[in-house]
Design a protein around this motif. Sequence first.
Motif, PDB file in Angstrom:
ATOM      1  N   ILE A 174       0.801  -1.303   0.104  1.00  9.17           N
ATOM      2  CA  ILE A 174      -0.035   0.186  -0.100  1.00  9.17           C
ATOM      3  C   ILE A 174       0.847   1.174  -0.028  1.00  9.17           C
ATOM      4  CG2 ILE A 174      -1.820   1.316   1.066  1.00  9.17           C
ATOM      5  CD1 ILE A 174      -2.887  -1.448   2.022  1.00  9.17           C
ATOM      6  N   PRO A 175       0.622   1.999  -0.921  1.00 10.24           N
ATOM      7  CA  PRO A 175       1.511   3.368  -1.121  1.00 10.24           C
ATOM      8  C   PRO A 175       1.250   4.411   0.091  1.00 10.24           C
ATOM      9  CG  PRO A 175       0.085   3.047  -2.979  1.00 10.24           C
ATOM     10  CD  PRO A 175      -0.264   1.969  -1.851  1.00 10.24           C
ATOM     11  N   ALA A 247       6.172  -6.125  -7.354  1.00  7.79           N
ATOM     12  CA  ALA A 247       7.683  -5.904  -7.153  1.00  7.79           C
ATOM     13  C   ALA A 247       8.102  -4.433  -7.250  1.00  7.79           C
ATOM     14  CB  ALA A 247       8.285  -6.764  -8.234  1.00  7.79           C
ATOM     15  N   PHE A 248       7.399  -3.848  -8.118  1.00  8.05           N
ATOM     16  CA  PHE A 248       7.464  -2.427  -8.206  1.00  8.05           C
ATOM     17  C   PHE A 248       7.282  -1.756  -6.964  1.00  8.05           C
ATOM     18  CE2 PHE A 248       4.891   1.660  -8.954  1.00  8.05           C
ATOM     19  CZ  PHE A 248       5.786   2.381  -8.860  1.00  8.05           C
ATOM     20  N   LEU A 249       5.969  -1.769  -6.307  1.00  8.59           N
ATOM     21  CA  LEU A 249       5.662  -1.340  -5.103  1.00  8.59           C
ATOM     22  C   LEU A 249       6.419  -1.768  -4.063  1.00  8.59           C
ATOM     23  CD1 LEU A 249       1.680  -2.085  -5.178  1.00  8.59           C
ATOM     24  CD2 LEU A 249       2.751   0.237  -5.530  1.00  8.59           C
ATOM     25  N   ARG A 250       6.899  -2.922  -3.878  1.00  7.99           N
ATOM     26  CA  ARG A 250       7.782  -3.567  -2.730  1.00  7.99           C
ATOM     27  C   ARG A 250       8.997  -2.632  -2.820  1.00  7.99           C
ATOM     28  NH1 ARG A 250       7.631  -9.039  -3.022  1.00  7.99           N
ATOM     29  NH2 ARG A 250       9.279  -8.948  -4.783  1.00  7.99           N
ATOM     30  N   GLU A 251       9.678  -2.552  -3.912  1.00 10.84           N
ATOM     31  CA  GLU A 251      11.092  -2.028  -4.210  1.00 10.84           C
ATOM     32  C   GLU A 251      10.978  -0.439  -3.807  1.00 10.84           C
ATOM     33  OE1 GLU A 251      12.238  -3.165  -8.100  1.00 10.84           O
ATOM     34  OE2 GLU A 251      12.626  -5.157  -7.357  1.00 10.84           O
ATOM     35  N   PHE A 252       9.615  -0.013  -4.570  1.00 16.21           N
ATOM     36  CA  PHE A 252       9.494   1.596  -4.121  1.00 16.21           C
ATOM     37  C   PHE A 252       9.113   1.784  -2.700  1.00 16.21           C
ATOM     38  CE2 PHE A 252       6.809   5.353  -3.916  1.00 16.21           C
ATOM     39  CZ  PHE A 252       7.710   5.990  -3.979  1.00 16.21           C
ATOM     40  N   ASN A 253       8.138   0.995  -2.020  1.00 18.40           N
ATOM     41  CA  ASN A 253       7.859   1.507  -0.709  1.00 18.40           C
ATOM     42  C   ASN A 253       8.976   1.093   0.497  1.00 18.40           C
ATOM     43  OD1 ASN A 253       5.161   2.290  -1.091  1.00 18.40           O
ATOM     44  ND2 ASN A 253       4.540   0.290  -1.445  1.00 18.40           N
ATOM     45  N   MET A 254       9.730  -0.221   0.041  1.00 18.37           N
ATOM     46  CA  MET A 254      10.625  -0.487   1.019  1.00 18.37           C
ATOM     47  C   MET A 254      12.133  -0.133   0.656  1.00 18.37           C
ATOM     48  SD  MET A 254       8.794  -3.879   2.289  1.00 18.37           S
ATOM     49  CE  MET A 254       9.834  -4.009   3.912  1.00 18.37           C
TER      50      MET A 254
END
Lengths: 561, 301
Positions: A174-175, A247-254
């Motif tokens: 979640i962003p 994967a994009f969300l994970r890499e960006f968020n974390m």
Amino acid sequence: MKDALESNNGKPVFAMSVTDMHKNKTGSWRYMRPIYDEKTPPCIKGCPAGERIPQYFALVKEKRYQDAWHLILEDNPLPGVCGRVCYHPCEGVCNRKDFDETIAIHNLERFVADQNVGNSFPQRFFAEKTGKKTAIIGSGPAGLSAAFQLARKGHAVTIYESLAEPGGMLQMGIPKYRLPREVLEKEINDIKSLGVEIITNTEIGKDKPWQELSDTFDSILVATGATKSRPMQIPGEDLEGVSSGLAFLREFNMQHKRDIKKKIVIIGGGNTAIDCARSAIRLGAYVTIIYRRSRHEMPAVPEEIAEAEAEGVKIIYLTNPIEFIGNGKLEKIKLVQMQLGQPDADGRRRPVPIKGSEFEIEADQVMLAIGEVPKLDFLPEGVHEKWGRVDVDAYQMSNNKGVFACGDSANGPIGTVVDAIATGKRAAIAIDSYLTNQETEFVHYGKVVGFNEINLDYFKKEKRVKQNRNNQKEVLSNFNEVHLGISESDALYEAERCFSCGICTYCDTCLIYCPDVAITKAPDGKGYIINYEFCKGCGLCVHECPRNAMTFEEELKWRIV
Amino acid sequence: MSQMKFEIPEIELMKSGHVACPGCGASMAMRYALKALGPKTMVVIPACCWAIIDGPNPCSVNGVPVFHCAFETAAITATGIKAGLKRQGKDDISVLAWAGDGGTFDIGLQAISGAAERNEDIIYVCYDNEAYMNTGIQRSSATPWGAWTTTTPVKNPKERPKKDIVDILLAHHIPYVATASVAYPDDFIRKMQKAKSIRGMKFIHVLSPCPPGWKSQAEESVHISRLAVHSNVFPLYEVDDGYRYTISIQPKKVPVRDYLKYQGRFKHLSEEQIELIQQAADRKWDILMKKVEMGELFMQN
């Protein structure tokens, strides 16, 4: 009067009343009996976690925000998270929607959580230790909810998390513009305060073998969620630039990776697709969502879709990719137009390609968000699976005794944060009874109050509150939270609007209309007492009750005992 | 605030054990009236339902002195009691004449007219159940047009409209006249308290549903009363000094059909007859609005 009586041996000298009618027990006239009988409001049944919504509204009305928070926590340890990201099915069934507008339950939940950012759990949540130990795999909403409920019963809980930070999908998926991480952190810390241990960077099956868990713990709960993106299985999926949305969300968020391309196409119509799109647009990309059905079938929350569109995300409906084209690197996507055919198993109409309608669009990057499946390869042999998820019974237990599963990794209601919290709670109740060898007792809802059972004479039409939000232009340049919640006065106004279906609010209507003065307030001020010696059973109290918190029953039922 | 909240005095002077029928509007009305007036009250009751409801000698459910008098004498008995109290220096005691529609519209009309003309310092409440209910539902001059009673059977329902008692009282130029409903206890209590504070003759007309006489369900009494207000069959208003009209509850203008359908006494009415009742209610409301305007005009001058 006293003189008149005394002068005639205690008898009145003329026709004069000396007593009231207390000897005339008019209750004997009654053939119907009114009783206080609280019923289930649709919102409580509509909430997968079963939050006691009208009850905490009552506390909000008294400005007892801390007590309201405690009441929500009983069913959901993550109100700050849910008050922001929940798709609020409670509002969809709210009886008020048929009168004016549905109650802003979602905003009120957030309001209560926001009022308590400085507070910690009440003493009653800290139970005596039972000595039983449970391991939970995954620290997402399902795992956290289960951990909270188990810890509250006094069981020792250890959560294993494969990523660096706890929170599961809340952390990686979640962003931040929807869920600021300090909100999540606060609620995880609260759960930890109960003694729940969260061990991060530990993937079961890789960093720690399953056997070790089954040897050390009395029960194991699988709450890993669905984290593996489903592939499209079309040509060109291995091109550079084709990746998974999650994967994009994970890499960006974390890991705060911000390197994305300019022209981004997202495939899918669920919440992951929308989250990818709105995140990418904040990083300066041009974003197009490709969805194979129409907007009506789109599984994402409608408000989210509308916000994405308002932020400039383009959505192409009834279109599906058939090939990713490029020379080592993605250049174009070949699409085909779809039309809706017959409804399939889940009731949505199945999209069918239209022959000859193929066309191409340019893209530098494609994010696939067509759904996620659980990764269950760490499970020991013999644990039954069903459609790629752990096959659990009504008590969330797999065929392997002592191994439970909840959230997206188990079959059952899946997909949203609140469903995960709900199954986590269910699993915790089942695990508790498993550990203590007791009957499992889930909440059973009685009669749900319908709209036509509300006495509308007592309500006037009023507008629903609107949540404050950040300026549209500003939110697109950063990841600050878009919505800002509601003010205290708005919260009080909105709580007051609630019909409180089936739940007494001590409004005195029954007491005031009783022609026989047979209803009095309970000594503690919470509720009323009917004096059945005098109640004639006219039924006015039941009929006038604005919220159907009373029932009229045949007297015979009460007489034959 | 969404839900109606009641502001009602806690005091309960009327007790349980009375012999009113289940769902009786008159018993609710008395309860509210005594809540409003408090213990320093004397009640005069002529022949009417309340002569029975109160209990047989030597019992009374009302926690205040009650004087039972002859049918036609509510107003004059109250006048006498008030004069006696005044003579004893107990002028702070309110005297409440509490009569049904029979004792007000028909049999007691001469006495109330006399008291009103002399502007006696009493509160006269007519709880109107629209027939002689206590003696077996015979028509009175308060029975509405078209209604069934035992003396106006379905074959020959009542052919004359209800007598307009409020206008009769207003013609006596008394300081305060109001209508009230058991569905709006807070409004009723406010009017009673206002009446208590005014010197001279006060008249309050309360519509009082009667489940056996109206052939309605006991639990519907409040609902029917509310519909009477909102269909303009029984609008709630008050008149100060004989000309200042104020509407107390703005009606939602529901069709009279909704009010009539809960009552068996109107079951026989044809569509045309219901339409006539609708027209009468509309006309009554229009006239009332003209009176409100006229009152405002007088106030400006």
